[in-house]
Scaffold this motif. Structure first.
Motif, PDB file in Angstrom:
ATOM      1  N   ASN A 351      15.570 -56.022 -12.595  1.00  0.00           N
ATOM      2  CA  ASN A 351      16.676 -56.786 -13.164  1.00  0.00           C
ATOM      3  C   ASN A 351      15.962 -58.369 -12.969  1.00  0.00           C
ATOM      4  O   ASN A 351      16.070 -58.736 -11.753  1.00  0.00           O
ATOM      5  CB  ASN A 351      17.819 -56.845 -12.860  1.00  0.00           C
ATOM      6  CG  ASN A 351      18.681 -55.436 -12.975  1.00  0.00           C
ATOM      7  OD1 ASN A 351      18.381 -54.806 -14.144  1.00  0.00           O
ATOM      8  ND2 ASN A 351      19.074 -54.796 -12.265  1.00  0.00           N
ATOM      9  N   ASP A 369      16.057 -65.649 -20.825  1.00  0.00           N
ATOM     10  CA  ASP A 369      15.687 -64.178 -21.297  1.00  0.00           C
ATOM     11  C   ASP A 369      16.386 -63.296 -20.041  1.00  0.00           C
ATOM     12  O   ASP A 369      16.103 -63.689 -18.688  1.00  0.00           O
ATOM     13  CB  ASP A 369      14.245 -63.731 -21.073  1.00  0.00           C
ATOM     14  CG  ASP A 369      13.629 -64.116 -22.568  1.00  0.00           C
ATOM     15  OD1 ASP A 369      13.737 -63.572 -23.355  1.00  0.00           O
ATOM     16  OD2 ASP A 369      12.972 -65.328 -22.291  1.00  0.00           O
ATOM     17  N   THR A 371      16.344 -59.419 -18.546  1.00  0.00           N
ATOM     18  CA  THR A 371      15.763 -58.290 -18.886  1.00  0.00           C
ATOM     19  C   THR A 371      16.293 -57.257 -17.740  1.00  0.00           C
ATOM     20  O   THR A 371      16.507 -57.540 -16.571  1.00  0.00           O
ATOM     21  CB  THR A 371      14.430 -58.384 -18.620  1.00  0.00           C
ATOM     22  OG1 THR A 371      13.785 -58.646 -17.366  1.00  0.00           O
ATOM     23  CG2 THR A 371      13.637 -59.209 -19.687  1.00  0.00           C
ATOM     24  N   ASN A 373      14.457 -53.596 -16.602  1.00  0.00           N
ATOM     25  CA  ASN A 373      13.534 -52.556 -16.962  1.00  0.00           C
ATOM     26  C   ASN A 373      13.560 -51.408 -15.970  1.00  0.00           C
ATOM     27  O   ASN A 373      13.552 -51.500 -14.673  1.00  0.00           O
ATOM     28  CB  ASN A 373      12.178 -53.512 -16.815  1.00  0.00           C
ATOM     29  CG  ASN A 373      11.934 -54.456 -17.592  1.00  0.00           C
ATOM     30  OD1 ASN A 373      12.535 -54.263 -18.843  1.00  0.00           O
ATOM     31  ND2 ASN A 373      11.520 -55.602 -17.256  1.00  0.00           N
ATOM     32  N   ASN A 411      12.872 -50.326 -21.243  1.00  0.00           N
ATOM     33  CA  ASN A 411      12.819 -51.936 -21.103  1.00  0.00           C
ATOM     34  C   ASN A 411      14.022 -52.353 -21.989  1.00  0.00           C
ATOM     35  O   ASN A 411      13.988 -52.363 -23.199  1.00  0.00           O
ATOM     36  CB  ASN A 411      11.688 -52.530 -21.212  1.00  0.00           C
ATOM     37  CG  ASN A 411      10.587 -52.067 -20.273  1.00  0.00           C
ATOM     38  OD1 ASN A 411      10.561 -51.770 -19.289  1.00  0.00           O
ATOM     39  ND2 ASN A 411       9.180 -52.058 -20.833  1.00  0.00           N
ATOM     40  N   ASN A 412      14.946 -53.307 -21.536  1.00  0.00           N
ATOM     41  CA  ASN A 412      15.899 -53.900 -22.431  1.00  0.00           C
ATOM     42  C   ASN A 412      15.865 -55.584 -22.126  1.00  0.00           C
ATOM     43  O   ASN A 412      15.871 -55.696 -20.798  1.00  0.00           O
ATOM     44  CB  ASN A 412      17.252 -53.572 -21.935  1.00  0.00           C
ATOM     45  CG  ASN A 412      17.447 -52.134 -22.405  1.00  0.00           C
ATOM     46  OD1 ASN A 412      17.734 -51.783 -23.293  1.00  0.00           O
ATOM     47  ND2 ASN A 412      17.407 -50.937 -21.094  1.00  0.00           N
ATOM     48  N   THR A 413      15.894 -56.050 -23.241  1.00  0.00           N
ATOM     49  CA  THR A 413      15.764 -57.823 -23.185  1.00  0.00           C
ATOM     50  C   THR A 413      16.834 -58.357 -23.940  1.00  0.00           C
ATOM     51  O   THR A 413      16.868 -58.106 -25.131  1.00  0.00           O
ATOM     52  CB  THR A 413      14.255 -58.176 -23.393  1.00  0.00           C
ATOM     53  OG1 THR A 413      13.328 -57.364 -22.520  1.00  0.00           O
ATOM     54  CG2 THR A 413      14.060 -59.724 -23.368  1.00  0.00           C
ATOM     55  N   THR A 415      17.776 -62.039 -25.496  1.00  0.00           N
ATOM     56  CA  THR A 415      17.011 -63.198 -25.425  1.00  0.00           C
ATOM     57  C   THR A 415      17.900 -64.206 -26.364  1.00  0.00           C
ATOM     58  O   THR A 415      18.651 -64.020 -27.362  1.00  0.00           O
ATOM     59  CB  THR A 415      15.465 -63.464 -26.346  1.00  0.00           C
ATOM     60  OG1 THR A 415      15.022 -62.370 -25.272  1.00  0.00           O
ATOM     61  CG2 THR A 415      15.050 -64.617 -26.181  1.00  0.00           C
ATOM     62  N   ASN A 647       7.698 -56.834 -29.292  1.00  0.00           N
ATOM     63  CA  ASN A 647       8.532 -57.776 -28.925  1.00  0.00           C
ATOM     64  C   ASN A 647       8.940 -58.531 -30.036  1.00  0.00           C
ATOM     65  O   ASN A 647       8.034 -59.312 -30.865  1.00  0.00           O
ATOM     66  CB  ASN A 647       8.068 -58.911 -27.887  1.00  0.00           C
ATOM     67  CG  ASN A 647       8.858 -59.829 -27.429  1.00  0.00           C
ATOM     68  OD1 ASN A 647       9.877 -60.139 -27.873  1.00  0.00           O
ATOM     69  ND2 ASN A 647       8.400 -60.508 -26.169  1.00  0.00           N
TER      70      ASN A 647
END
Length: 916
Positions: A351, A369, A371, A373, A411-413, A415, A647
């Protein structure tokens, strides 16, 4: 009672410092005819542990002096290559601290003998040809020390928290054991597990990288040479540690490892296993790039990026297993075979958060950001080797290897785009899930033929490599504008990405001597590369991913044929070596878009000169200056002419018209070691100028989202100077190790079609004091790095920043087998973004006790991050972006560890001679 304990404790402490009595030994060395013998070696070696206390050489009058020997029982040995050694056993006595031996007569070596065994003592550090050699027993380590502990003692060697090694400021690319890779390319298995007592010498030299034939750009290698005793019988260790759920009863921390080595004559067998969920789970730095985990190059300075934190990222879990075998076969034992297999299983939950500031010509904005992952990966690696001495002049080496990699990522992002007025302009969420399977096989063959005439040689080399990787995944993104709720966008797609690479590389060279000091080499190299990439994107509709998105799908193929011919002339005489080399290279490239049947054909011819001069003033001092040129090709990802939307906030598109770059490189390096004082110094310079350099062209939409493409630019410049040394204070008890670093870079990129030039100045300096006594070691030091970037597009980005680091460590070996260790690292981040100016103190400590007569059993209590402040934070600057980041990692935890070291060597009970 307390007073008595305090007095005893104080006496033990004071006895470790330099208040102990010193002895002085002097004498005059002559032959049997009374002729004085200058440059004769006198060494004092302590009897109880064979530790080198001091040494000196006789002056022009044959006199030597040893002035700072700690009072003890030791053996004084006088050595000269033409005479038999003379040895004296000296027992320290406080009533006789000055001993003078008027005349020491050296007898001639016997000549009429049937068998002659020569034991030649070497200085603690010396050069053997181009190899820097450290005699391991000349550097004191603890009874249970591993190779990494030994390396930290060696002058000019640095080991960071990840286990990465540098020699004289230059990165070690490979670690070998007796000339072989130990469990593949992960060097930490050797450095963190092999016992320091097993090592006879540590050798540092340069060699060709695998598949890079005929290149003057060598890689630096560290070779651990085992003692003969360590090659007979078996030795190893078993270790287990846990906190037994103290931090979390459902997820206790644990570490377990096993290493078994068996040596019989020329046969070697080793088995290794590791299972852990602590930060030690990190990938060995030799294997990180196999999973795409390597960091981008940080402007090429020899210390990497001093502003990037080296703490491990995320919450890891790792299993490693391996077996290693080698033997010599045949009637004459002239063929060496080798095999090793390694299995990796890695899970990492990370994280992290970052704030990026973007600088455009008329504005600036930020992104925040967050994230989460998850990655799981496993690898099977098999290496073979056959090295056969066909006759006294001919050698054949064959090395095939195979690798299978599997990986899953989720993966989670999230933004958020923030305008200059601090108003949220855009919010996006992206989820990427991927499963990949990769196959990698290669074959290296080397044929080396020498001739009866010295220095005449024929080399024929061949390298084949095939890589096949397939990735299946999905991408789900949602984008909305807070000020306009009705404006939103969703992308839901499946992705198939297939990549393959096939390389055939053949090289031949012939060397002919011209007289005693001159030789010439002619070379030819043919290299063929076939790169394929197939990308497919399907939109989700009617319950399945059934609609092909042709704008994001393509099949692309690149074929490269390279012919290179070269001529090299080399001069060697006494202390001087120089060569001049010229290569002419032709590269023919076809970039084919199979969807559109568009073929971009390119053909380039380069002249690649290189020059080197090397001066070796003595066996412990050398200077090397090199000018070289090089040219590299763009990757297939840079060439692929379709958009990559994995992305949504940073779309990328390839450029099939990219040209190879062309670089001029100037390198200088100097190092010197004084065996009389144990002082050393090293310094270096790296300068590069690149035309057709690969740079990034970035355009921004109204919300600040990016579309990037790789382009060619001219005039990229990078320079670094670095240096360090060791200054002995009060004999060898105290040493100060300073180091400096300065760099300047000039890089060009494009922002909305405008040229942006970034000039960056980096200055750093540090030092460490090292105190070492028989049972107490104490180190403390600090470092400050200052970075000043300047952008031509927006002066607001020209904000200097710095990082301060202070370190200290203590190792105290007590009676009855007790040992106390502690270390601390305090980091101060200056002028980063709000919320990222993090100052933190990482403090670790351990107490251990050895059991059994040989102290092979060790019980330890270990505490990590005692103050619960561990965090990964740092800054990077790239083009018009300044990125501050931090990552959640494992913080405070404790382990109870039990380690048993076993062997079948016969040793006296009061000696620690087990090699592991």
């Amino acid at each position: 009672m307390l007073n008595k304990l305090f007095i005893a404790f104080t006496f033990v402490i004071l006895s470790q410092f330099s208040f102990g009595q010193k002895m002085q030994i002097s004498g005059v060395v002559q032959d049997t005819n009374g002729v004085v013998l200058p440059n004769t070696l006198a060494t004092a070696v302590r009897v109880k542990d064979s530790l080198l206390l001091e040494f000196a050489r006789t002056d022009e009058n044959g006199k030597f002096e040893l002035k700072t020997i700690q009072m003890d029982t030791f053996m004084l040995t006088i050595s000269h290559p033409r005479f038999d050694d003379r040895s004296f056993y000296i027992v320290g006595n406080p009533d006789n601290l000055e001993i003078e031996i008027p005349v020491i007569k050296m007898a001639n070596k016997a000549t009429q003998i049937q068998d002659l065994v020569i034991y030649a003592y070497k200085d603690p550090i010396y050069f053997k040809g181009d190899t820097l050699v450290y005699i391991a027993d000349s550097f004191k380590v603890g009874p249970n020390a591993v190779v990494e502990d030994l390396l930290k003692k060696l002058p000019g060697i640095e080991v960071d928290s990840d286990g990465k090694i540098k020699s004289q400021g230059q990165e070690i690319k490979k670690v070998l054991v007796d000339g072989d890779e130990f469990f593949g390319s992960d060097p930490t298995i050797a450095t963190k597990n092999l016992g320091a007592k097993a090592i006879e010498s540590v050798q540092v030299y340069e060699k060709d990288d695998d598949g890079q034939f005929g290149s003057e750009d060598k890689i630096k290698v560290l070779d651990l040479k085992l003692k003969d005793d360590a090659k007979k019988g078996y030795f190893g260790k078993v270790s287990g540690a846990s906190d037994f759920g103290l931090a979390n009863i459902k997820k206790p921390f644990y570490e377990g490892e096993f290493l078994f080595n068996h040596f019989k004559s020329t046969q070697k067998i080793s088995v290794f296993g590791l299972g852990t969920n602590t930060p030690r789970s990190n990938f060995g730095w030799g294997d990180a790039n196999k999973f795409g985990l390597e960091n981008e190059d940080t402007s090429g300075d020899p210390f990497g990026n001093p502003f990037a934190n080296n703490q491990p990222s995320g919450i890891p879990k790792t299993w490693k297993l391996g077996i290693y075998f080698s033997d010599k076969v045949g009637k004459k034992k002239n063929t060496k075979i080798g095999f090793n297999y390694t299995y990796y299983n890695k899970e990492l939950q990370a994280n992290s958060g970052s704030r990026t500031q973007y600088f455009l010509s008329d504005t600036t904005y930020f992104t925040d950001d967050s994230t989460n992952n998850l990655s799981r990966s496993q690898s099977h690696i098999i290496n073979f080797s056959i090295e056969s001495q066909l006759d006294s002049l001919t050698k054949l080496i064959i090395k095939p290897s195979f690798r299978v990699d599997q990986q899953f990522t989720d993966n989670n992002t999230l933004t958020q785009y923030i305008a200059q007025d601090n108003v949220s302009a855009l919010e996006s969420f992206a989820n990427n899930k991927n499963k990949s399977l990769g196959l990698d096989g290669d074959l290296t063959m080397n044929f080396i033929r020498k001739f009866k005439r010295p220095k005449r040689e024929l080399d024929i080399d061949y390298y084949f490599n095939y890589i096949d990787n397939k990735t299946d995944g999905t991408i789900l993104t949602r984008t909305n504008v807070p000020m306009f709720p009705l404006i939103n966008d969703t992308v839901d797609q499946s992705k198939i990405n297939y990549n393959s690479t096939m390389i055939n590389n053949a090289f031949a060279s012939y060397t002919e001597p011209f007289g005693k000091f001159l030789r010439g080499t002619i070379m030819y190299n043919f290299r063929n590369e076939l790169l394929k990439q197939n990308r497919e994107s399907h939109d989700f509709a009617n319950g399945s991913y059934s609609i092909l998105d042709s704008t994001l799908s393509n099949r692309f193929e690149t074929t490269r044929n390279e012919h290179k011919a070269g001529l090299k002339l080399q001069f060697d005489k006494d202390k001087h070596m120089a060569f001049i080399r010229v290569d002419v290279r032709n590269v023919d490239i076809s970039n084919i878009n199979l969807f559109s049947n568009n073929n971009i054909h390119q053909n380039f011819t380069n002249v690649l000169p290189s020059i080197r001069y090397q001066y070796r003033a003595s066996m412990s001092k050398q200077l090397r200056i090199t000018y070289s040129t090089s040219s590299s090709q763009p990757s297939i990802n840079d060439l692929q002419p379709i958009q990559d939307n994995s992305n949504p906030n940073r779309l990328t598109i390839g450029n099939p018209s990219l040209r190879p770059n062309y670089s001029h490189n100037l390198n200088a390096f100097f190092n010197s070691w004084n065996p009389m004082t144990a002082g050393f110094i090293w310094a270096g310079l790296n300068v590069s100028l690149t035309d057709n350099a690969f740079a990034t062209s970035t355009s921004y939409d109204a919300f600040g989202r990016m579309i990037t493409q790789t382009v060619n630019v001219n005039g990229n410049f990078n320079s670094t100077i670095f240096g360090g040394g060791g200054v002995p204070i009060k004999g060898r008890t105290i040493q100060f190790r300073p180091n400096i670093l300065a760099g300047y870079s000039h890089f060009t990129n494009l922002i909305n079609s405008q040229k942006n030039i970034t000039d960056n100045l980096l200055i750093g300096a540090g030092g460490e004091f090292r105190f070492q006594w028989d049972s107490l070691e104490f180190n403390f030091g600090g470092r400050y790095d200052w970075n000043s970037p300047k952008s031509s597009l927006n002066s607001a980005s020209s904000t200097p920043y710095g990082v301060q680091t202070y370190t200290a460590s203590v190792t105290w070996r007590l009676p009855l087998g007790f040992e106390i260790k502690t270390d601390a690292r305090y980091t101060i981040n200056d002028k980063l973004s709000q919320g990222y100016n993090l100052n933190y103190l990482i403090w670790n400590a351990s107490v251990s006790k050895n059991f059994l007569k040989t102290e092979n059993l060790n019980l330890a209590i270990e505490a990590f991050d005692i103050l619960n402040q561990s965090i990964n934070a740092g800054r990077t600057v790239s083009g018009n972006m300044v990125v501050d980041n931090r990552t959640k990692i494992i913080s405070r935890y404790f382990l109870l560890r039990l380690t048993y070291r076993f062997n079948n060597f016969k040793t006296r009970e009061n000696e620690q001679k087990f090699p592991f």
